[in-house]
Scaffold this motif. Structure first.
Motif, mmCIF file in Angstrom:
data_model
loop_
_atom_site.group_PDB
_atom_site.id
_atom_site.type_symbol
_atom_site.label_atom_id
_atom_site.label_comp_id
_atom_site.label_asym_id
_atom_site.label_seq_id
_atom_site.Cartn_x
_atom_site.Cartn_y
_atom_site.Cartn_z
ATOM 1 N N SER A 38 -24.258 3.842 -16.054
ATOM 2 C CA SER A 38 -22.815 3.331 -16.252
ATOM 3 C C SER A 38 -22.603 2.197 -15.599
ATOM 4 N N LEU A 39 -23.259 2.006 -14.154
ATOM 5 C CA LEU A 39 -23.333 0.976 -13.298
ATOM 6 C C LEU A 39 -23.989 -0.188 -14.130
ATOM 7 N N CYS A 40 -25.089 -0.135 -14.387
ATOM 8 C CA CYS A 40 -25.694 -1.164 -15.263
ATOM 9 C C CYS A 40 -25.420 -1.470 -16.716
ATOM 10 N N LYS A 41 -24.950 -0.848 -17.446
ATOM 11 C CA LYS A 41 -24.278 -1.085 -18.577
ATOM 12 C C LYS A 41 -23.313 -2.006 -18.371
ATOM 13 N N ASP A 42 -22.071 -1.714 -17.331
ATOM 14 C CA ASP A 42 -20.961 -2.383 -17.207
ATOM 15 C C ASP A 42 -21.379 -3.781 -16.904
ATOM 16 N N ARG A 43 -22.725 -4.179 -16.562
ATOM 17 C CA ARG A 43 -23.219 -5.390 -16.378
ATOM 18 C C ARG A 43 -22.750 -5.669 -14.884
ATOM 19 N N THR A 80 -32.129 -3.031 -17.651
ATOM 20 C CA THR A 80 -31.149 -3.680 -16.787
ATOM 21 C C THR A 80 -32.000 -5.094 -16.700
ATOM 22 N N PHE A 81 -33.030 -4.775 -15.816
ATOM 23 C CA PHE A 81 -33.532 -6.031 -15.363
ATOM 24 C C PHE A 81 -34.083 -6.877 -16.560
ATOM 25 N N SER A 82 -34.528 -6.320 -17.569
ATOM 26 C CA SER A 82 -34.969 -7.032 -18.791
ATOM 27 C C SER A 82 -33.736 -7.719 -19.379
ATOM 28 N N LYS A 83 -32.606 -7.172 -19.482
ATOM 29 C CA LYS A 83 -31.311 -7.944 -19.995
ATOM 30 C C LYS A 83 -30.933 -9.226 -19.250
ATOM 31 N N MET A 86 -35.019 -10.757 -15.745
ATOM 32 C CA MET A 86 -35.809 -10.601 -14.446
ATOM 33 C C MET A 86 -37.106 -9.773 -14.824
ATOM 34 N N LEU A 87 -38.030 -10.810 -15.188
ATOM 35 C CA LEU A 87 -39.410 -10.121 -15.661
ATOM 36 C C LEU A 87 -40.099 -9.447 -14.538
ATOM 37 N N LYS A 88 -40.181 -10.407 -13.389
ATOM 38 C CA LYS A 88 -40.970 -9.879 -12.196
ATOM 39 C C LYS A 88 -40.247 -8.429 -11.801
ATOM 40 N N GLU A 89 -39.277 -8.077 -11.940
ATOM 41 C CA GLU A 89 -38.565 -6.978 -11.665
ATOM 42 C C GLU A 89 -38.915 -5.635 -12.614
ATOM 43 N N ASP A 115 -38.080 -8.392 -22.772
ATOM 44 C CA ASP A 115 -38.196 -9.556 -21.598
ATOM 45 C C ASP A 115 -39.487 -10.393 -21.716
ATOM 46 N N TYR A 116 -40.561 -10.067 -22.147
ATOM 47 C CA TYR A 116 -41.704 -10.714 -22.422
ATOM 48 C C TYR A 116 -41.262 -11.835 -23.599
ATOM 49 N N CYS A 117 -40.547 -11.321 -24.619
ATOM 50 C CA CYS A 117 -40.073 -12.477 -25.613
ATOM 51 C C CYS A 117 -39.155 -13.303 -25.338
ATOM 52 N N LEU A 118 -38.211 -12.968 -24.353
ATOM 53 C CA LEU A 118 -37.262 -13.994 -23.753
ATOM 54 C C LEU A 118 -38.036 -15.004 -22.980
ATOM 55 N N GLN A 119 -38.910 -14.659 -22.229
ATOM 56 C CA GLN A 119 -39.717 -15.479 -21.441
ATOM 57 C C GLN A 119 -40.747 -16.446 -22.142
ATOM 58 N N ASN A 120 -40.928 -16.241 -23.796
ATOM 59 C CA ASN A 120 -41.696 -16.705 -24.457
ATOM 60 C C ASN A 120 -43.179 -16.612 -23.914
ATOM 61 N N ARG A 121 -43.489 -15.017 -23.772
ATOM 62 C CA ARG A 121 -44.876 -14.770 -23.312
ATOM 63 C C ARG A 121 -45.360 -13.711 -24.388
#
Length: 396
Positions: A38-43, A80-83, A86-89, A115-121
């Protein structure tokens, strides 16, 4: 607690969680994961330090109480990290899962692929996708659509098409988002024959053809110089239910985009947008907005000559009807008089429309004039006109 989280009342859920703790009630991985989710979905987790600290605190508590995070907990964090890009995390959390022998599921892999796609990897995204399949996790519509979008961004259209075709053979049927993503990629890379094939496939499958797909198609056709196709697509909007009152703004924006892209609409296209502007001025709650809609219709009508277009009888009928409905009778009569000057003869619809408008505003002297003109031209009153006249006589 789950109910509170579902309606985004995370603070109340946390208070309830702490009350359970005070009463020594058993706290398990499901409860912790629910709060963290819930914390993560609320951004709020990454946008607000104090609340992200709350997530960290909850994770530390789980470790102290020997409540081991499960695949759901890890998937929440990966997503959450993906959205947040934050690819490293994302990768670190994913690797911890593997180290602890917690097998990622389709949701976890999909978040990593995204996340990979967002970073064009893309090579790493494809590798993660293949690993997911090899580990027995069935790809979802979401994971396939994400990968297709990634391919399109890098102009790897053949690979995008190949994956799209594989989906059906694997029993995964593309949805609207998948089609829209691929069609957008094809338009931007000028693969127009494939575009229309896919669009017709969407029609055959009776998928929801909303403004998103029409925006993609019309924009793509205009950019490619396929102006006739763009106009034809725009004209079909009313038949698809996309010029209803609630969607009229989107129709107007699409219309203006056509003009901006050098796609000068034909008179049929203008008739479509004029009719929709006037048709929905029956909304009683905002008179001012109704007036704006009529003004916009008048503005479009008046631009026809500058576009090298000649208004036809249907165009005049639409305008006269709209002006009469707004009580702009002098303007309606002036427009009527201009028809013959512009070599466009009024038909029976024109006469009945203006007579009905005059009757509704009790302009009986003018009614006699136009009724005589109508009869002299060999036309007669339709049932609606006759009914209004009879009602007016009885009222008087």
């Amino acid at each position: 607690m789950n109910g509170l989280c579902k309606i985004s009342k995370t603070s109340e859920a946390i208070r309830l969680f702490r009350k359970m703790e005070e009463r020594n009630l058993e706290l398990d991985v499901v409860l912790y994961s629910t709060i963290i989710d819930s914390l993560c979905k609320d951004r709020l987790g990454l946008c607000n330090c104090s609340l992200w600290n709350e997530v960290t605190k909850l994770l530390n508590e789980m470790v102290e109480r020997k409540i081991m995070p499960d695949v759901l907990t890890f998937s929440i964090l990966v997503d959450t990290f993906s959205k947040e890009g934050m690819l490293k995390e994302t990768k670190e959390v994913f690797d911890v899962m593997i180290q602890r022998d917690i097998e990622p599921n389709t949701i976890t892999y999909t978040s990593l692929i995204d996340d990979y796609c967002l970073q064009n990897r893309m090579d790493e995204a494809v590798k993660a996708f293949k690993t997911m399949v090899r580990k027995g996790c069935s790809p979802s519509i979401v994971s396939n659509s994400i990968l297709i979008h990634g391919y399109c961004k890098q102009r790897r259209i053949d690979e995008a098409m190949s994956l799209f075709c594989e989906m059906s053979t694997e029993g995964i049927f593309p949805n609207v988002i998948t089609f829209n993503t691929l069609i957008d990629g094809l338009c931007k890379n000028l693969h127009l024959p494939k575009v229309m094939t896919l669009f017709h496939e969407m029609e055959d499958k009776k998928l929801d053809l909303n403004f998103v797909i029409y925006n993609i198609l019309i924009d793509g056709m205009c950019n490619a110089g396929k102006l006739t196709t763009a106009r034809e697509l725009f004209i079909t909007l009313p038949t698809k239910g996309l010029c209803k009152e609630g969607l009229l703004i989107e129709a107007r924006e699409l219309f203006e985009k056509m003009e901006e892209n050098g796609c000068s609409p034909y008179h049929v296209t203008y008739n479509t947008i004029i009719q929709r502007f006037l048709q929905h001025n029956e909304t009683s709650y905002v008179v001012k907005y109704i007036k704006k809609m009529v003004d916009k219709a008048r503005e479009v009508f008046n631009t026809l000559p500058t576009k090298g277009l000649q208004a036809d009888v249907w165009t005049y009928n639409i305008m006269i009807k709209g002006l009469c409905k707004e009580g702009l009778l002098i303007e309606a009569m002036e427009l009527f008089e201009k028809m013959e000057e512009n070599d466009c003869l009024p038909d029976h619809v024109t006469y009945n429309t203006i007579i009905q408008g005059l009757l509704q505003h009790k302009e009986t002297s003018c009614v006699v004039k136009y009724n005589k003109m109508m009869v002299d031209k060999g036309f007669s009153a339709i049932a609606t006109t006759a009914t209004i006249l009879i009602n007016l006589l009885f009222t008087n």
